[in-house]
Scaffold this motif. Structure first.
Motif, short mmCIF file in Angstrom:
data_model
loop_
_atom_site.label_atom_id
_atom_site.label_comp_id
_atom_site.label_asym_id
_atom_site.label_seq_id
_atom_site.Cartn_x
_atom_site.Cartn_y
_atom_site.Cartn_z
N THR A 111 0.85 -1.19 0.00
CA THR A 111 0.00 0.00 0.00
C THR A 111 0.89 1.24 0.00
OG1 THR A 111 -1.75 -1.15 1.21
CG2 THR A 111 -1.79 1.26 1.25
N ILE A 112 0.53 2.22 -0.82
CA ILE A 112 1.30 3.46 -0.96
C ILE A 112 0.52 4.61 -0.36
CG2 ILE A 112 2.42 5.03 -2.57
CD1 ILE A 112 2.47 2.67 -4.57
N LEU A 113 1.14 5.35 0.56
CA LEU A 113 0.52 6.53 1.15
C LEU A 113 1.13 7.77 0.50
CD1 LEU A 113 -1.30 7.91 3.27
CD2 LEU A 113 0.61 7.73 4.89
N VAL A 114 0.29 8.61 -0.10
CA VAL A 114 0.73 9.84 -0.74
C VAL A 114 0.38 11.01 0.18
CG1 VAL A 114 0.39 11.39 -2.69
CG2 VAL A 114 0.48 8.92 -3.06
N LEU A 115 1.39 11.78 0.59
CA LEU A 115 1.19 12.88 1.54
C LEU A 115 1.49 14.22 0.88
CD1 LEU A 115 2.80 11.67 4.90
CD2 LEU A 115 0.38 11.84 4.35
N CYS A 116 0.66 15.22 1.19
CA CYS A 116 0.91 16.61 0.79
C CYS A 116 0.51 17.51 1.95
CB CYS A 116 0.10 16.99 -0.45
SG CYS A 116 0.51 16.01 -1.92
N TYR A 117 0.99 18.75 1.91
CA TYR A 117 0.66 19.68 3.00
C TYR A 117 -0.71 20.31 2.81
CZ TYR A 117 1.01 23.59 6.24
OH TYR A 117 0.76 24.49 7.24
#
Length: 638
Positions: free
Chosen positions: A173-179
């Motif tokens: 599973t890939i978690l994509v994070l942005c502010y």
């Protein structure tokens, strides 16, 4: 939700949040819903509300957006270990850095062989993709290293390819994070454009764009086939019944506590079983008359059980029993009025504390039961999250949904615009399952936003709160890749950037033949004038708490308006223009000048600061005029 502080006689009682409940606010008188954190704070609040006079109580509201910080702070408090500590804390030399356990070795080898060649078929991408050397190195490093840093221009494009390759060749599973939500939607759209199916993706949080709205958790829950087992239904019904029963008990106990008053008989009963003040019970208890006769005092007034304690609290002697007071109680009766009142206040407080503890125990049991009920109800959402391969969210949402993400077990985390994110926000998103971290961002551009200048790198006191994890690692010598070619700016603009920060920066071919701007002699204009800015007294820039003032320049605001109008005459609509300024005071001045003819579109962060500074009413109505983007420089891309 708004954070505030409850004060009693100027002393802090507890911090809490005011939750907007329109039904309670409509009551007569209005009821304010205050949520206090922690058992100790709740007890102090109950006692203060019960024992203090109304004029002693104050609630001071804090205008900091608490909801944005609370999830992150909670996760930091609960974090017991740090994944990838060797790399993130610099415990190993760069040459000893381990490869990612998820590195797709065969694909990496093929990508190296296809440098400067079309990767469309190899990576199953729906459009032609030809990577130069720096792009290939960045992609390979992002796939191979367990912690990788990518800087330069065109980072988001490489990030989308990374997500595509990892998704296609692994089962993690890939978690994509942005502010920000804006950056998150842009990155998710890039991933969709690169060929990842929306059925494999999920977006947590709100404020999505139309194209990413269908990725939302609530939107997908409507199409998700989730069936509860009989055991799950039984548990749900059990927790629901328990919560209803406990809710009734809480209301009954709260009503009892609200109407509770301390009688002298209650105090005597409390003193009888007190560990420290039981001698007061014997000293202040009126002796019983066992001969059946009724004892009376002056004017035939009956002597009741509270006769002695009333006289003692009134600062008098024992009256009819003055000559029968035992020597062991003389010290108690010799106390002055002030000491007696201090004892009475302490007993009253302890009495209410005992009753508040009963209420608090019921509330605690209710909270536990309600949490079990909520977890059971949200099992559907947990099931959706667990089935998705790519989960995107802001750093705040990652902290808010920490429990759900923990169950999803993301082994790979991709962070977009990592140079603008506080290190603490990234650390909260790491879990024991995290084995691969890619930080996509450039610390030479915007730093993380910190509202207190005294805690920043610029002040030099070592707090460095606005130093991102990316900057700390790069400055500390951690290996990183830098993309050499930019794809947005015309050469006249990129030349400025090249001189300041990126001496090896190259221009992509598509930036070379763009038409010159109409109506100007140059595509880049620096305008010099002799009209000084003025200090906007009584308008402190809240982003710099060390500053007492902000700044304004009326001439520049008028020039900005004339320039916008002139560009519109050249055929450039206001939707193609942006006005930027470094000062909050100037932003308010620009807003005033521009809104006469236009509808300035403000960034959410700038709107909040303008309202807080008193330069814009909270309920400003939308006006159907030509939209024009206006922002301070540090919030333009947020």
């Amino acid at each position: 939700m708004s954070l505030g502080c409850l004060l009693c006689s100027k002393e802090i009682v507890a911090f809490g949040t005011v939750d907007r409940n329109e039904g309670l606010l409509a009551e007569d008188p209005p009821i304010i819903l205050l949520q206090v954190f922690g058992k100790s704070a709740s007890m102090k609040t109950l006692i203060s509300l019960k024992t203090a006079h109304q004029e002693q109580l104050e609630f001071v509201q804090v205008d900091t957006p608490f909801f944005a910080y609370e999830p992150v702070l909670k996760c930091l408090q609960e974090k017991a270990s740090l994944p990838l500590a060797d790399e993130l804390l610099g415990l190993v030399e760069p040459r000893q850095l381990a490869k990612s356990p998820f590195a797709p070795e065969l694909v990496v080898a093929e990508i190296k062989r296809h440098e400067e060649r079309n990767l469309r078929d190899l990576l199953k991408i729906p459009k032609d993709v030809i990577l130069d050397r720096s792009q290939t190195e960045s992609l390979v490093a992002g796939l191979s290293q367990n912690v990788d840093l990518i800087q330069g221009a065109g980072k988001s494009f490489i990030g989308a390819i990374l997500a595509k390759v990892l998704h296609e060749n692994l089962h993690e599973t890939i978690l994509v994070l942005c502010y920000t939500n804006h950056a998150l939607d842009q990155f998710l759209e890039d991933i969709l454009d690169i060929g990842v199916s929306d059925e494999q993706m999920l977006r947590l949080g709100s404020k999505s764009k139309p194209r990413t709205k269908s990725l939302g958790l609530h939107e997908q829950s409507g199409n998700h086939l989730y069936r509860r087992s009989p055991q799950s239904w039984n548990l749900l019904n059990k927790y629901s019944a328990m919560a209803d029963d406990l809710s009734t008990q809480v209301q009954e106990k709260a009503s009892t506590f609200q109407s509770l008053k301390v009688s002298k008989e209650d105090l005597l009963e409390y003193l009888q079983f007190s560990d420290n003040d039981s001698e007061f019970f014997y000293a202040l208890s009126t002796p019983e008359n066992h001969d059946g006769m009724l004892r009376v005092g002056k004017k035939g007034k009956t002597i009741g059980s509270s006769y002695l304690i009333n006289r003692w609290l009134g600062g008098r002697n024992a009256g009819l029993f003055q000559n029968t007071i035992g020597k062991e109680f003389e010290k108690i009766w010799d106390m002055d009025s002030s000491a007696r009142k201090t004892c009475y206040d302490r007993w009253t407080r302890d009495f209410f504390l005992e009753q508040a503890s009963i209420l608090q125990n019921v509330v605690h049991t209710y909270n536990e039961s309600y949490e079990q009920l909520s977890n059971s109800r949200d099992q559907k959402y947990a099931d959706i999250i667990g089935r998705k391969r790519i989960i995107g969210c802001t750093t705040t949402a990652a902290a808010k949904y920490a429990k759900e993400l923990l169950n999803a077990r993301p082994g790979i985390i991709l962070v977009e615009e990592a140079g603008e994110i506080l290190e603490s926000h990234i650390l909260t998103a790491l879990s024991s399952n995290t084995k691969h971290l890619v930080l996509i961002g450039d610390h030479q551009q915007l730093r993380p936003k910190v509202n207190n200048y005294a805690l920043t790198v610029g002040i030099g006191d070592g707090y460095d709160l606005n130093k991102s994890l990316s900057e700390r690692l790069v400055v500390g010598g951690y290996p990183h890749t830098t993309l050499a070619k930019q794809h947005r700016m015309r050469p006249e603009i990129s030349d400025l950037v090249k001189r300041l920060m990126y001496p090896d920066l190259l221009n992509d071919a598509k930036t070379l033949d763009r038409p010159h701007i109409r109506g100007f002699q140059s595509d880049v204009v620096f305008f010099n004038h002799n009209y000084p800015e003025v200090q906007a007294n009584n308008l402190a820039d809240r982003r710099d708490e060390g500053s007492k003032i902000s700044r304004q320049n009326i001439f520049e605001a008028e020039m900005a308006l004339k320039t916008v109008r002139y560009l519109a005459q050249q055929g450039y609509g206001t939707d193609k223009q942006v006005v930027l300024t470094p000062y909050l005071g100037q932003l308010g001045l620009l807003l005033k000048h521009l809104k006469a003819d236009l509808d300035p579109v403000l960034n959410d962060l700038d709107s909040f600061d303008l309202v807080r500074a008193g330069l814009m009413p909270p309920g400003s109505a939308d006006v159907a005029k030509r939209p024009l983007k206006i922002a301070t420089i540090d919030t333009f891309y947020n």
